[in-house]
Write a protein that holds these residues in place. Structure first.
Motif, PDB file in Angstrom:
ATOM      1  N   TRP A 254       0.701  -1.121   0.088  1.00 15.99           N
ATOM      2  CA  TRP A 254       0.091   0.031  -0.147  1.00 15.99           C
ATOM      3  C   TRP A 254       0.697   1.438   0.075  1.00 15.99           C
ATOM      4  CZ3 TRP A 254       0.759   3.278   4.146  1.00 15.99           C
ATOM      5  CH2 TRP A 254       0.917   2.426   5.472  1.00 15.99           C
TER       6      TRP A 254
ATOM      7  N   GLU B 209       1.360   1.844  -3.856  1.00 14.08           N
ATOM      8  CA  GLU B 209      -0.023   2.514  -4.285  1.00 14.08           C
ATOM      9  C   GLU B 209      -0.234   3.959  -3.719  1.00 14.08           C
ATOM     10  OE1 GLU B 209      -2.230  -1.917  -4.354  1.00 14.08           O
ATOM     11  OE2 GLU B 209      -3.091  -0.177  -3.468  1.00 14.08           O
TER      12      GLU B 209
ATOM     13  N   ASN C  86       1.769   6.391  -5.790  1.00 20.29           N
ATOM     14  CA  ASN C  86       1.326   6.138  -7.324  1.00 20.29           C
ATOM     15  C   ASN C  86       0.298   6.991  -7.513  1.00 20.29           C
ATOM     16  OD1 ASN C  86       1.224   5.659  -9.911  1.00 20.29           O
ATOM     17  ND2 ASN C  86       0.661   3.426  -9.588  1.00 20.29           N
TER      18      ASN C  86
ATOM     19  N   ALA D 121      -3.115   5.446  -9.011  1.00 18.49           N
ATOM     20  CA  ALA D 121      -3.571   4.525  -8.101  1.00 18.49           C
ATOM     21  C   ALA D 121      -5.189   4.915  -7.634  1.00 18.49           C
ATOM     22  CB  ALA D 121      -2.943   4.152  -6.917  1.00 18.49           C
TER      23      ALA D 121
ATOM     24  N   LEU E  62      -6.764   0.686  -0.882  1.00 16.18           N
ATOM     25  CA  LEU E  62      -5.319   0.338  -0.736  1.00 16.18           C
ATOM     26  C   LEU E  62      -5.251  -1.147  -0.718  1.00 16.18           C
ATOM     27  CD1 LEU E  62      -3.715   3.269   1.092  1.00 16.18           C
ATOM     28  CD2 LEU E  62      -3.659   2.995  -1.412  1.00 16.18           C
TER      29      LEU E  62
END
Length: 852
Positions: A512, A515, A518, A521, A525
């Motif tokens: 997570w 992510e 990112n 995303a 998560l």
């Protein structure tokens, strides 16, 4: 012939260092008195950390003794009398309590030994002493015996060494009443600094009937903020309360601090830039108050006082260098410029570590007294508000309230997987097995009590995930005594371990975090990866009381867990490798490679143009033209079910169509058979080609084996192994012969022991022996043995006289002087006897080594 097993971690669980001994769990039998530990009604279970590693030395606390073992390797461990290997026992008369924690300082020279109410710091021997068995008498430094004693009411929650302490001597102790104290090993009797994270309890609130949550009055853990980006974060301290509240306070520094130069340079630039920005935004008095100009001004003044200390130290060194003749010089980076400043070793103090400067808190002097001028008290900030509030879930009874036991503050640095400045992760462990993981969005800043610094709302801590560890279902008492603790991974910042009574778990938050960094995303998560590495056999009678993890070239990468019964478990962990997809070529490159191989070798058609057998079989079963002769015959000849006496043109036409369908069907089967035969031919050719390549490889391998370079390489390898074994032997002999130099403190200690031995046993001459305490004691014993028969005879005569003349007795006035003289004489004899016993014990303890 003694049996030897390899000295490796898989065989570590069988080592004798894990065998509990009677002396490690109880006091000596010679002691006539023993202090009975009082019953404790702690709200939070006792935390344990009885195993640590110093470089390649393993230190384990068993009961009331500390054991030491070297894991540097060697010839192996000998097995004698059913025991594997030997170890060193670190002895000290100050170790009179059950050990709960052992914490080495940053340089590995000191070991903090912590009990429920007592703390003792041991001066560890060098690593060369850990290879031979026996006992090592270590110097012990009790910490504040007035505050921490067996009869003290202060429960020790956590002990830690400050990473910036001068020489690694800054020891910080948190007690359950919320007081954080700093101790210096050179001045261990009094606290240098004290910070209170909980308000003092009044007499009204300490009554039996109160609405105050008792967990809110119990501090369980603290953590120093990690050295992250530029700012005041490394100067803040986090304290965890048993009800889950987190308070922060800062800036907090050790009295004798060695701060990195680069950090102080960055902090100076950061505070000046922030002050200039706030001054530009604040146009009037009201704007200054809302923009926080007072807070930023105090922060800038505090940083300027540190810079002023560095300047004064440099000027003092410059004057000392001008007055004293020059000695061998060393260079160090200056704080205010990139040039190098030259200073000599003329000062009595040792030079600070390279890349650091020596400073002290501005509100204190260098000796620890209050600094001149006004100084404001630090403001306690918090408690932090969780967003969203974590669910009150846990193992065990749902009605039983959980207690927060440990706190972890870690800075996840940027890497190939994460971008940005990094994230500060805060994790809280609860007694019921729940672990709350959050991110610090608003970094805490130093605050002081002042009207110029208006109060702000409580800091918000976003909770990203709450993990529930799988615990077995036991009675509530077992769950109440559970106190999970954190341990960082030595290699990866996004992995941490949790030690609890039922085993050891690891939590990997990499998924997570990746992510979260990112931008593309979306949605929820991913959950963290939780793995159970060690299970305590599902029994609460064998709780885990120690855990270490390591990553080096000799021991590898793994962890070792210790149970209360002395059983050890070794787990080898896996290193991270790159994604396997990254090692494979892309689709376009694979196509280009295939075409290139197809042009060079026609036999590779077996791989370039694969045969789809399923499609081939499907075309046979389901042709493009329907094939059903019976249905065609019935549809086109109505009387097909009847017997035919005459063949008509319609019959011939239908039979022709059916014959054409059969021919098409048989032709499709022949074509499929031909395709299969062609494929079989290709496979045979491919097999022949592979056999040919295999023969070529065999011939090449044979030619390589005949090459002289291979023989020479093998000889070099054998020679290297022999040289390595010889080098190990030389190093072993050198370590056995090496004896470290004795310092001034040790020399004074040995001189005192020698004077004590001479005083007890006497000198070498006749006169000296006559004055020895042992000689005088022996003379007194002989005189006492000579007087005893006379006293017994006089007593018997007195009894006979009393029987003959019972009426002749002494009066009370005549007996009082005699009783007083006898009591004085008996008291003197009792003191002499007690002194003789104490001298005998001290002679056996300190003089036994000299006689050997």
């Amino acid at each position: 012939m003694t049996q030897t097993i390899p000295a490796s971690l898989p065989f570590l669980r069988s080592h004798s260092i894990f065998i509990p001994s009677s002396s490690s769990t109880s006091t000596s039998q010679d002691d006539d008195w023993e202090l009975v530990e009082k019953q404790s009604d702690d709200l939070v279970g006792q935390k344990y950390s009885r195993m640590v590693m110093r470089d390649k030395d393993l230190l384990i606390a068993m009961g009331r003794e500390v054991r030491m073992l070297s894991l540097a390797g060697g010839d192996g461990w000998e097995v004698e009398n059913g025991k594997v290997g030997t170890y060193k026992t670190l002895k000290s008369t100050s170790l009179t309590f059950t050990i709960h924690h052992v914490i080495p300082n940053p340089n590995g020279r000191l070991l903090a030994v912590v009990g429920h109410h007592q703390i003792v710091v041991l001066v560890l021997p060098k690593s060369s002493y850990s290879s031979s068995p026996g006992e090592v008498e270590c110097r012990a430094i009790p910490i504040d015996e007035f505050q921490f004693s067996p009869s003290s009411n202060d429960i020790i929650s956590k002990v830690s060494w400050h990473p910036w302490g001068e020489g690694g001597n800054s020891l910080w102790v948190l007690t359950a009443d919320g007081k954080l104290r700093e101790y210096d090993i050179s001045q261990p009797h009094d606290a240098l600094q004290t910070f209170n994270f909980l308000p003092s309890t009044s007499s009204s609130s300490s009554t039996k009937f109160t609405a105050i949550d008792p967990l809110s009055r119990n501090a369980t853990s603290f953590a120093f903020s990690p050295l992250s980006s530029i700012g005041f974060s490394p100067l803040m301290v986090y304290v965890l309360i048993a009800n889950g509240d987190i308070y922060t306070m800062g800036p907090i520094l050790p009295l004798h601090t060695e701060m990195p130069i680069r950090y102080l340079q960055g902090l100076k630039a950061y505070s000046e830039a922030k002050l200039a920005r706030i001054q530009g935004e604040a146009k009037d008095v009201f704007g200054a108050g809302s923009a926080g100009l007072g807070k930023v001004s105090f922060q800038n003044q505090w940083v300027e006082s540190l810079v002023k200390q560095v300047k004064l130290n440099e000027e003092a060194k410059q004057r000392t260098r001008e007055e004293i003749p020059e000695s061998p010089l060393s260079r160090r980076t200056s704080l205010l410029s990139r040039s190098t400043s030259i200073h000599s070793d003329a000062s009595t103090k040792p030079r600070p570590t390279e890349g650091t400067v020596r400073i002290h808190p501005p509100h204190l002097t260098e000796s620890g007294g209050p600094a001149p001028g006004p100084h404001r008290a630090l403001l306690r900030q918090g408690p932090a508000v969780y967003s969203p509030a974590p669910q009150d879930i846990g193992n065990g009874d749902e009605d039983e309230e959980q207690a927060a036991t440990d706190l972890l503050v870690s800075h996840v640095t940027p890497s190939e997987e994460y971008t940005g400045e990094g994230e500060i992760v805060i994790a809280i462990a609860w007694s019921g097995g729940r672990v709350d993981i959050g991110l610090e969005v608003d970094k805490p800043e130093p605050r002081w009590l002042s009207s110029r610094d208006p109060t702000i709302s409580a800091p918000i801590l976003p909770i990203v995930e709450s993990v529930l560890l799988p615990f077995p279902q036991f009675d509530p008492d077992t769950m109440d005594n559970n106190a999970p603790t954190f341990l960082r991974d030595p290699l990866y910042r996004d992995v941490f371990y949790i030690q609890h009574s039922f085993g050891v778990d690891s939590i990997d938050i990499r998924s997570w975090l990746k992510e979260l960094n990112n931008d593309e995303a979306q949605g929820e998560l991913s959950a963290s990866q939780v793995c159970r590495h060690v299970e305590s056999a599902g029994s609460p009678t064998k709780p885990i009381v120690g855990m270490i993890n390591f990553c080096n070239i000799n021991l590898g990468y793994g962890l070792v867990a210790l149970a209360s019964t002395g059983q050890a478990a070794f787990v080898e962990l896996d290193l991270r490798i790159s994604d396997s997809a990254a090692l494979l070529p892309t689709t376009t490159s694979l196509e280009k490679m295939t075409n290139k191989v197809d042009e060079q070798d026609s036999h590779s058609l077996l791989l370039v143009k694969p045969l789809d057998f399923d499609k081939l079989i499907t075309t046979i079963h389901n042709p493009s033209v329907p094939y059903n002769p019976v249905s065609n015959l019935r549809q086109k000849i109505p009387d097909a079910s009847k017997s035919i006496n005459e063949v008509k043109p319609d019959h011939l036409r239908v039979l022709g169509e059916i014959s054409s369908q059969v021919r098409n069907r048989s032709q499709a089967i022949r074509n499929a058979s031909q395709i299969v035969e062609n494929r079989l031919d290709l496979q045979v050719k491919e097999l022949q080609r592979q056999i040919k390549l295999l023969k070529e490889c065999q011939s090449r391998v044979a030619e390589l084996k005949k090459n002289a370079a291979i023989t020479r390489a093998e000889e070099l390898l054998e020679r290297q192994e022999s040289l390595g074994s010889n080098l190990d032997g030389v190093v072993r002999k050198l370590s056995e012969e090496f004896r470290p130099g004795i310092g001034d403190s040790e020399r004074k200690w040995f001189d005192e022991l020698e004077r004590l031995r001479i005083r007890v046993r006497g000198g070498s001459g006749i006169v000296g022996k006559g004055k020895a305490l042992t000689t005088r004691t022996q003379i007194l014993q002989e005189q006492l043995s000579a007087i005893k028969p006379i006293l017994a005879q006089s007593q018997s005569r007195q009894v006979e006289v009393e029987e003959v003349t019972p009426s002749q007795t002494y009066g009370s006035k005549q007996l009082k002087p005699l009783e007083a003289a006898l009591s004085v004489r008996s008291e003197e004899l009792r003191r002499l006897m007690k002194r003789m016993e104490m001298l005998d014990l001290r002679v056996e303890a300190y003089g036994g080594a000299d006689d050997g």
